[in-house]
Structures are given as structure tokens and as C-alpha cells.
Design a protein around this motif. Structure first.
Motif, PDB file in Angstrom:
ATOM      1  N   GLY A  89       0.901  -1.184   0.016  1.00 30.78           N
ATOM      2  CA  GLY A  89       0.214  -0.136  -0.106  1.00 30.78           C
ATOM      3  C   GLY A  89       0.815   1.224  -0.033  1.00 30.78           C
ATOM      4  O   GLY A  89       0.257   2.396   0.009  1.00 30.78           O
ATOM      5  N   ASN A  90       2.027   1.134  -0.092  1.00 34.05           N
ATOM      6  CA  ASN A  90       2.908   2.393  -0.076  1.00 34.05           C
ATOM      7  C   ASN A  90       2.660   3.036  -1.436  1.00 34.05           C
ATOM      8  O   ASN A  90       2.741   2.347  -2.408  1.00 34.05           O
ATOM      9  CB  ASN A  90       4.447   2.014   0.306  1.00 34.05           C
ATOM     10  CG  ASN A  90       4.761   1.677   1.735  1.00 34.05           C
ATOM     11  OD1 ASN A  90       5.802   1.012   1.988  1.00 34.05           O
ATOM     12  ND2 ASN A  90       4.042   2.273   2.804  1.00 34.05           N
ATOM     13  N   PRO A  91       2.463   4.304  -1.399  1.00 41.09           N
ATOM     14  CA  PRO A  91       2.486   5.048  -2.789  1.00 41.09           C
ATOM     15  C   PRO A  91       3.810   5.286  -3.636  1.00 41.09           C
ATOM     16  O   PRO A  91       3.718   5.498  -4.672  1.00 41.09           O
ATOM     17  CB  PRO A  91       1.861   6.310  -2.261  1.00 41.09           C
ATOM     18  CG  PRO A  91       2.263   6.669  -0.904  1.00 41.09           C
ATOM     19  CD  PRO A  91       2.398   5.266  -0.161  1.00 41.09           C
ATOM     20  N   GLY A  92       4.753   4.927  -2.879  1.00 38.41           N
ATOM     21  CA  GLY A  92       6.062   5.008  -3.458  1.00 38.41           C
ATOM     22  C   GLY A  92       6.692   6.480  -3.785  1.00 38.41           C
ATOM     23  O   GLY A  92       6.025   7.616  -3.231  1.00 38.41           O
ATOM     24  N   PHE A  93       7.655   6.626  -4.579  1.00 39.91           N
ATOM     25  CA  PHE A  93       8.110   7.818  -4.807  1.00 39.91           C
ATOM     26  C   PHE A  93       8.673   7.880  -6.283  1.00 39.91           C
ATOM     27  O   PHE A  93       9.010   6.929  -7.042  1.00 39.91           O
ATOM     28  CB  PHE A  93       9.407   8.044  -3.924  1.00 39.91           C
ATOM     29  CG  PHE A  93      10.609   7.157  -3.994  1.00 39.91           C
ATOM     30  CD1 PHE A  93      11.527   7.586  -5.021  1.00 39.91           C
ATOM     31  CD2 PHE A  93      10.503   5.954  -3.460  1.00 39.91           C
ATOM     32  CE1 PHE A  93      12.810   6.773  -5.203  1.00 39.91           C
ATOM     33  CE2 PHE A  93      11.662   5.021  -3.824  1.00 39.91           C
ATOM     34  CZ  PHE A  93      12.865   5.416  -4.573  1.00 39.91           C
ATOM     35  N   ASP A  94       8.781   9.318  -6.901  1.00 41.58           N
ATOM     36  CA  ASP A  94       9.358   9.350  -7.993  1.00 41.58           C
ATOM     37  C   ASP A  94      10.408  10.589  -8.073  1.00 41.58           C
ATOM     38  O   ASP A  94      10.691  11.048  -9.260  1.00 41.58           O
ATOM     39  CB  ASP A  94       8.212   9.631  -8.879  1.00 41.58           C
ATOM     40  CG  ASP A  94       7.351  10.913  -8.788  1.00 41.58           C
ATOM     41  OD1 ASP A  94       7.469  11.447  -7.689  1.00 41.58           O
ATOM     42  OD2 ASP A  94       6.190  10.849  -9.431  1.00 41.58           O
ATOM     43  N   ARG A 181       1.637  14.134  -4.762  1.00 45.44           N
ATOM     44  CA  ARG A 181       1.313  14.295  -3.500  1.00 45.44           C
ATOM     45  C   ARG A 181       2.122  15.325  -2.859  1.00 45.44           C
ATOM     46  O   ARG A 181       2.908  15.174  -2.249  1.00 45.44           O
ATOM     47  CB  ARG A 181       1.382  13.122  -2.572  1.00 45.44           C
ATOM     48  CG  ARG A 181       0.542  11.985  -3.323  1.00 45.44           C
ATOM     49  CD  ARG A 181       0.360  10.757  -2.419  1.00 45.44           C
ATOM     50  NE  ARG A 181      -0.371   9.717  -2.866  1.00 45.44           N
ATOM     51  CZ  ARG A 181      -0.914   8.736  -2.486  1.00 45.44           C
ATOM     52  NH1 ARG A 181      -0.908   8.509  -1.069  1.00 45.44           N
ATOM     53  NH2 ARG A 181      -1.477   7.707  -3.041  1.00 45.44           N
ATOM     54  N   PRO A 182       1.848  16.718  -3.419  1.00 52.49           N
ATOM     55  CA  PRO A 182       2.728  17.831  -3.003  1.00 52.49           C
ATOM     56  C   PRO A 182       2.944  17.886  -1.466  1.00 52.49           C
ATOM     57  O   PRO A 182       1.786  17.826  -0.940  1.00 52.49           O
ATOM     58  CB  PRO A 182       2.419  18.848  -3.694  1.00 52.49           C
ATOM     59  CG  PRO A 182       0.910  18.619  -4.074  1.00 52.49           C
ATOM     60  CD  PRO A 182       0.876  17.198  -4.451  1.00 52.49           C
ATOM     61  N   GLY A 183       4.038  18.296  -1.070  1.00 51.74           N
ATOM     62  CA  GLY A 183       3.851  18.549   0.438  1.00 51.74           C
ATOM     63  C   GLY A 183       4.249  17.381   1.354  1.00 51.74           C
ATOM     64  O   GLY A 183       4.630  17.462   2.432  1.00 51.74           O
ATOM     65  N   ARG A 184       4.335  16.222   0.667  1.00 51.52           N
ATOM     66  CA  ARG A 184       4.584  15.111   1.718  1.00 51.52           C
ATOM     67  C   ARG A 184       6.038  14.626   1.274  1.00 51.52           C
ATOM     68  O   ARG A 184       6.485  14.255  -0.010  1.00 51.52           O
ATOM     69  CB  ARG A 184       3.597  13.716   1.203  1.00 51.52           C
ATOM     70  CG  ARG A 184       3.685  12.619   2.248  1.00 51.52           C
ATOM     71  CD  ARG A 184       3.039  11.351   1.817  1.00 51.52           C
ATOM     72  NE  ARG A 184       1.579  11.875   2.020  1.00 51.52           N
ATOM     73  CZ  ARG A 184       0.683  10.979   1.952  1.00 51.52           C
ATOM     74  NH1 ARG A 184       0.922   9.355   1.429  1.00 51.52           N
ATOM     75  NH2 ARG A 184      -0.634  11.142   1.648  1.00 51.52           N
TER      76      ARG A 184
END
Length: 320
Positions: A89-94, A181-184
Motif C-alpha cells: 500500500g505504500n504510494p512510492g516515490f518518483d 502528492r505535493p508537500g509529503r
């Protein structure tokens, strides 16, 4: 609180500020300083609230090498290993951002990913130069954008780069972001990211015991001609500051030989330790070209302990 706790974060000066400490964490220790400017009134905490969102990845560790006896002010190659760990369920990173606590640019050499065994043999997938897009930012940091979100895997990211250090303990920080997801922002924590090195930290230590706080002050060219022809129209004042933390005002003034200040180029620096440059176009505070002659450039800043070696004078010639 214990060896498994992080260092204290930067100061939170108001409500609604993003979390500055490493995350995710199960607990947070908070130190509050209450200040009252009225002698008959005491300050008190009415409420304290921390708002959390799920992390981008379950955990992410990083360690850098070398970490000892790094000569200050000299360009050096470093290797940073980053290991993200994922949960369902982690949204991950880019996006991965790398920065230093010194005010100095970071120059990328390469970015690879793979297992420790593959990276040890010089293998792995080369991401930069390659599929990653890099962007140098105003504070000297580097942002690496991935073509698609990273949602899993057990590989290690190896980042090689060049930079200089100007602090007794220079902290390199890496952050993960998901651009939708800006700000995270999720900071990389120091730890056992790779078996290829054994630092388990993101802090590089230098010996600044014999180093002056203000060094390498120069004015180029020593004689310049601000006549608008595009050749030697401005003087460039360069300087290096060592071992100074916290926001400081760097005072750069231009004086005539009578001691009268004709131009103030001073500026505040959030991270004063590092290399700085100021430009003078030969004009005074009113925007008028100064008469030809010899002028003094004074560079200085103040410290809490009133340390010596924080003021330098140089001469510059204005000719037409």
C-alpha cells in the motif's frame, strides 16, 4: 532518549510547519521553549497537535562514505547509498533530492541501482546519466526525477557526487517525494543501507581546528571598467565561510579612501558556511557610477562568541 533516536530537528517557529525530523517514527520527543515579553504574565501551551500522513515507503535508510578526515574547502568525491523498504500500500516515490548543510553545489557523477553484490563488481543499472532527469536547485541541492513511480523492490541506490564541506560536521540529507502528492516529504534516515560501507550515518566530519572562519576573499578583476561595453563591467567578490551555523548576515561594503561607504552589497544567508559571490557594478546606492579611483571592499560577519578572523579588507580599482 537513546541511541535509536534521531538528533534534535531544526526549530519550529510557527504553526503548520512540515515535520522536520526523520520519519516514519513511532514516537516523537518535543522540547518547547516558552517566552513571555511581559514580566507579570507567563506563557503556557494551550494545545499541541502533530498531523501525520502515511509514509511514501515503509522505511528508507542511507549512509555516506567517506566520513572522516575530509579536508575542508577541497572538492571531494562521495558515495551515498540509499535503501528504500516497501510495505503493501505504500504510494512510492518518483523524486529523490540530495542536499548538504553547507552552501555549496553538489555535482553528480553517477547514479546506479542493484544489489550489494552487483554494485560491488561495478554492475547494476545505470540511472544517471540515463533515465533520470536531474535539476540543480538554487540552494545547491540536486533533484532526481524518475520516469515512473518506484513502488517496490529490494535494490540499493548508489549516488556518486562531488562537493566541498565547510562545517565541522556536514550533514547530507536525502529526501523522497511523490510529485502527485505535493508537500509529503520523507527524509532518509542514517543507518545500515549497504554492506559496501560501514558508516551508518549521513554526517561527514572535518578538522577545522586550524581553519579561519573567513577565508579565500578575492576581488576579480582587481581593476574594472564599468562603462557598459560588456568587458570587465563588474567586479566579482568571492569568499568562503567555515564552521558557522544558523542564519547570518554577510556584510559586504564598498568604501572610498575617506572611509565613506558608497555601496552596501550585504545579504542574509540561511546556510552561511560555504562559498559566496557578490557582484559590484561600480555604482553607488543611488545607481550613479562612482568616480574613478581606488576603493576598499570590506567583508565581515558576526558570531555569538565574537570570534576573531571574521573581517577582511581588499582593494579594487575603478577606471574609465
Amino acid at each position: 532518549a537513546g541511541p535509536d533516536w534521531s538528533n534534535w530537528s531544526e526549530i519550529y517557529e510557527g504553526s503548520g510547519i512540515d515535520f522536520k525530523s526523520p520519519s516514519p517514527r513511532g514516537y516523537a520527543q518535543i522540547e518547547v521553549r516558552l517566552v513571555s515579553r511581559e514580566p507579570l504574565r507567563a506563557a503556557r501551551i494551550r494545545s499541541l497537535q502533530l498531523n501525520f500522513e502515511p509514509p511514501l515507503v515503509d522505511n528508507v535508510l542511507g549512509e555516506i562514505w567517506p566520513i572522516w578526515e575530509v579536508e575542508p574547502g577541497v572538492e571531494r568525491e562521495f558515495t551515498l547509498y540509499v535503501r528504500p523498504q516497501f510495505a503493501l500500500g505504500n504510494p512510492g516515490f518518483d523524486l529523490l533530492r540530495l542536499r548538504s548543510s553547507s552552501d555549496v553545489p553538489i555535482e553528480l557523477i553517477s547514479v546506479r541501482t542493484g544489489t550489494d553484490a552487483v554494485l560491488r563488481l561495478g554492475g547494476g543499472q545505470t540511472l544517471w546519466p540515463g533515465v533520470l532527469e536531474d535539476a540543480a536547485e538554487a540552494d545547491g541541492s540536486v533533484a532526481l526525477s524518475f520516469p515512473r513511480p518506484v513502488l517496490g523492490g529490494n535494490g540499493v541506490y548508489e549516488l556518486k557526487f562531488k562537493t566541498k564541506v565547510f562545517l565541522q560536521s556536514t550533514v547530507f540529507s536525502a529526501e523522497l517525494e511523490r510529485q502527485t502528492r505535493p508537500g509529503r516529504v520523507q527524509r532518509v534516515s542514517g543507518g545500515d543501507a549497504s554492506a559496501l560501507v560501514s558508516s551508518q550515518t549521513l554526517v561527514v566530519v572535518s578538522d577545522l581546528e586550524e581553519t579561519q572562519l573567513l577565508r579565500d576573499v578575492s576581488v576579480e578583476p582587481r581593476a574594472f571598467t564599468p562603462n557598459g561595453d560588456g568587458i570587465n563591467d563588474r567586479a566579482r567578490i568571492e569568499l568562503s565561510i567555515y564552521h558557522v551555523e544558523g542564519e547570518k548576515r554577510v556584510d559586504v561594503g564598498i568604501f572610498d579612501l575617506s572611509g565613506r561607504r558608497v555601496r552596501d552589497l550585504s545579504a542574509r544567508r540561511l546556510r552561511p558556511s560555504g562559498e559566496h559571490a557578490f557582484l559590484w557594478d561600480g555604482r553607488n546606492e543611488d545607481g550613479i557610477l562612482v568616480p574613478p579611483g581606488i576603493y576598499a571592499v570590506r567583508v565581515r560577519f558576526s558570531t555569538d562568541s565574537a570570534a576573531e578572523g571574521t573581517q577582511v579588507m581588499r582593494l579594487v580599482h575603478v577606471v574609465y
